[in-house]
Design a protein around this motif. Structure first.
Motif, PDB file in Angstrom:
ATOM      1  N   ILE A   1       0.851  -1.189   0.000  1.00 44.58           N
ATOM      2  CA  ILE A   1       0.000   0.000   0.000  1.00 44.58           C
ATOM      3  C   ILE A   1       0.887   1.239   0.000  1.00 44.58           C
ATOM      4  N   ARG A   2       0.634   2.108  -0.950  1.00 45.10           N
ATOM      5  CA  ARG A   2       1.466   3.301  -1.109  1.00 45.10           C
ATOM      6  C   ARG A   2       0.739   4.542  -0.609  1.00 45.10           C
ATOM      7  N   LEU A   3       1.517   5.504  -0.163  1.00 39.22           N
ATOM      8  CA  LEU A   3       0.963   6.785   0.263  1.00 39.22           C
ATOM      9  C   LEU A   3       1.046   7.795  -0.876  1.00 39.22           C
ATOM     10  N   ALA A   4      -0.054   8.537  -1.065  1.00 44.61           N
ATOM     11  CA  ALA A   4      -0.056   9.723  -1.923  1.00 44.61           C
ATOM     12  C   ALA A   4      -0.331  10.918  -1.022  1.00 44.61           C
ATOM     13  N   THR A   5       0.192  12.070  -1.372  1.00 42.42           N
ATOM     14  CA  THR A   5       0.094  13.250  -0.519  1.00 42.42           C
ATOM     15  C   THR A   5      -0.358  14.460  -1.334  1.00 42.42           C
ATOM     16  N   PRO A   6      -0.650  15.574  -0.663  1.00 38.33           N
ATOM     17  CA  PRO A   6      -1.015  16.784  -1.407  1.00 38.33           C
ATOM     18  C   PRO A   6       0.074  17.259  -2.368  1.00 38.33           C
ATOM     19  N   THR A   7       1.312  16.811  -2.158  1.00 39.59           N
ATOM     20  CA  THR A   7       2.397  17.227  -3.047  1.00 39.59           C
ATOM     21  C   THR A   7       2.674  16.208  -4.156  1.00 39.59           C
ATOM     22  N   THR A   8       1.881  15.130  -4.225  1.00 35.48           N
ATOM     23  CA  THR A   8       2.030  14.149  -5.303  1.00 35.48           C
ATOM     24  C   THR A   8       1.328  14.695  -6.545  1.00 35.48           C
ATOM     25  N   ASP A   9       2.090  15.305  -7.435  1.00 33.50           N
ATOM     26  CA  ASP A   9       1.486  15.966  -8.597  1.00 33.50           C
ATOM     27  C   ASP A   9       1.190  14.956  -9.700  1.00 33.50           C
ATOM     28  N   ASP A  10       0.611  15.443 -10.790  1.00 31.52           N
ATOM     29  CA  ASP A  10       0.187  14.556 -11.879  1.00 31.52           C
ATOM     30  C   ASP A  10       1.356  13.840 -12.542  1.00 31.52           C
ATOM     31  N   LYS A  11       2.523  14.425 -12.466  1.00 32.62           N
ATOM     32  CA  LYS A  11       3.706  13.773 -13.033  1.00 32.62           C
ATOM     33  C   LYS A  11       4.158  12.610 -12.150  1.00 32.62           C
ATOM     34  N   ARG A  12       4.050  12.789 -10.836  1.00 33.82           N
ATOM     35  CA  ARG A  12       4.527  11.781  -9.889  1.00 33.82           C
ATOM     36  C   ARG A  12       3.493  10.669  -9.645  1.00 33.82           C
ATOM     37  N   LEU A  13       2.218  11.004  -9.757  1.00 34.92           N
ATOM     38  CA  LEU A  13       1.160  10.073  -9.371  1.00 34.92           C
ATOM     39  C   LEU A  13       1.247   8.711 -10.064  1.00 34.92           C
ATOM     40  N   PRO A  14       1.448   8.638 -11.395  1.00 32.51           N
ATOM     41  CA  PRO A  14       1.520   7.314 -12.029  1.00 32.51           C
ATOM     42  C   PRO A  14       2.620   6.433 -11.438  1.00 32.51           C
ATOM     43  N   LYS A  15       3.733   7.041 -11.053  1.00 33.16           N
ATOM     44  CA  LYS A  15       4.824   6.275 -10.445  1.00 33.16           C
ATOM     45  C   LYS A  15       4.398   5.732  -9.089  1.00 33.16           C
ATOM     46  N   VAL A  16       3.685   6.553  -8.317  1.00 29.86           N
ATOM     47  CA  VAL A  16       3.209   6.128  -6.997  1.00 29.86           C
ATOM     48  C   VAL A  16       2.222   4.969  -7.132  1.00 29.86           C
ATOM     49  N   LEU A  17       1.371   5.023  -8.140  1.00 34.03           N
ATOM     50  CA  LEU A  17       0.330   4.005  -8.309  1.00 34.03           C
ATOM     51  C   LEU A  17       0.856   2.697  -8.896  1.00 34.03           C
TER      52      LEU A  17
END
Length: 263
Positions: free
Chosen positions: A151-167
């Motif tokens: 399970i990964r954390l996303a935050t208010p600073t996870t922008d659209d560029k970073r989000l796919p990597k997080v997911l």
């Protein structure tokens, strides 16, 4: 399908939101924390987050840091945390358990040995806050191969560029951190959370659960109302820190779960 997947499928079929509770393993002592853990499902908890005490918990605020210190002072370890899960499983084989902590104790134990022990103890998922997606080969991919959700954390600073990597490689659910900063630092606001949850849900089919800054039944209801559920940690840990009896801690948890389930 893990117990986490099964739980969300059941909740969604009933049009209910998930309530997730966090406690620190071994706080204030092994027996008390196990008694609280055993009572959580009857208090309405759908998924249990079990904290592994660590000496340098960089993502945690004072309340959870102190809980971890109390647990460590009482001799709590990663192995004893897994034993706590085993003890819980003797009476409950259905409620998902997510271990939440840091990589150092797992690395010290050895990833392969840890995953075998975690699976044997009845752990369903891992949240390891100091392993970014760039380190997926370290633990995330082996964990999922072993049948554990990562399970990964996303935050208010996870922008659209970073989000796919997080997911990428995330499973079970996405844990959205509602505020910038550490646990227990501020109150979550549904008006701020809603568009961020919608942005994440547009990019994944995995449930999105919101944590940090939820301390009241009303807040649990409001936040769960704009997500797939919510997590409460510091507010519950504070009850334990105040020396409340187990039944009082669980009664407080019930008010929070009732709020989330009203959403």
């Amino acid at each position: 399908m893990t117990r986490i997947d099964d739980t969300f499928a059941r909740l969604q079929a009933s049009d209910k939101k998930a309530f997730v509770s966090y406690i620190m393993a071994g706080d204030p002592d092994y027996d008390t924390s196990l008694a609280v853990m055993r009572g959580l499902p009857a208090a309405g908890v759908d998924i249990i987050e079990l904290g592994v005490p660590f000496t340098d918990p960089m993502a945690d605020g004072a309340t959870i840091q102190l809980a971890g210190q109390r647990a460590l002072d009482g001799g709590m370890t990663l192995e004893k945390t897994l034993q706590m899960a085993r003890d819980f499983r003797t009476g409950d084989t259905t409620t998902p358990i997510v271990l939440m902590g840091y990589y150092n104790p797992i690395y010290s134990r050895g990833v392969d040995a840890f995953l075998v022990a975690a699976k044997d103890a009845g752990i369903d998922g891992l949240i390891v806050v100091d392993l970014p997606p760039e380190e997926d080969e370290e633990l995330c991919i082996p964990a999922q191969a072993a049948g554990l959700n990562f399970i990964r954390l996303a935050t208010p600073t996870t922008d659209d560029k970073r989000l796919p990597k997080v997911l990428t490689n995330t499973s079970g659910f996405v844990y959205y951190v509602s505020i910038t900063g550490i646990t227990g630092a501020a109150a979550a606001q549904a008006t701020d959370v809603a568009p961020e949850v919608a942005r994440i849900k547009a990019a994944t089919d995995i449930p999105v659960i919101v944590g940090f800054g939820i301390t009241t039944p009303e807040a649990a209801e409001n936040i769960a109302g704009v997500a797939d559920g919510c997590v409460v940690g510091s507010a519950i840990v504070a009850q334990i820190a105040d020396g409340k009896p187990v039944e009082d801690v669980l009664a407080f948890v019930k008010t929070l779960s009732d709020g989330a389930h009203r959403a």
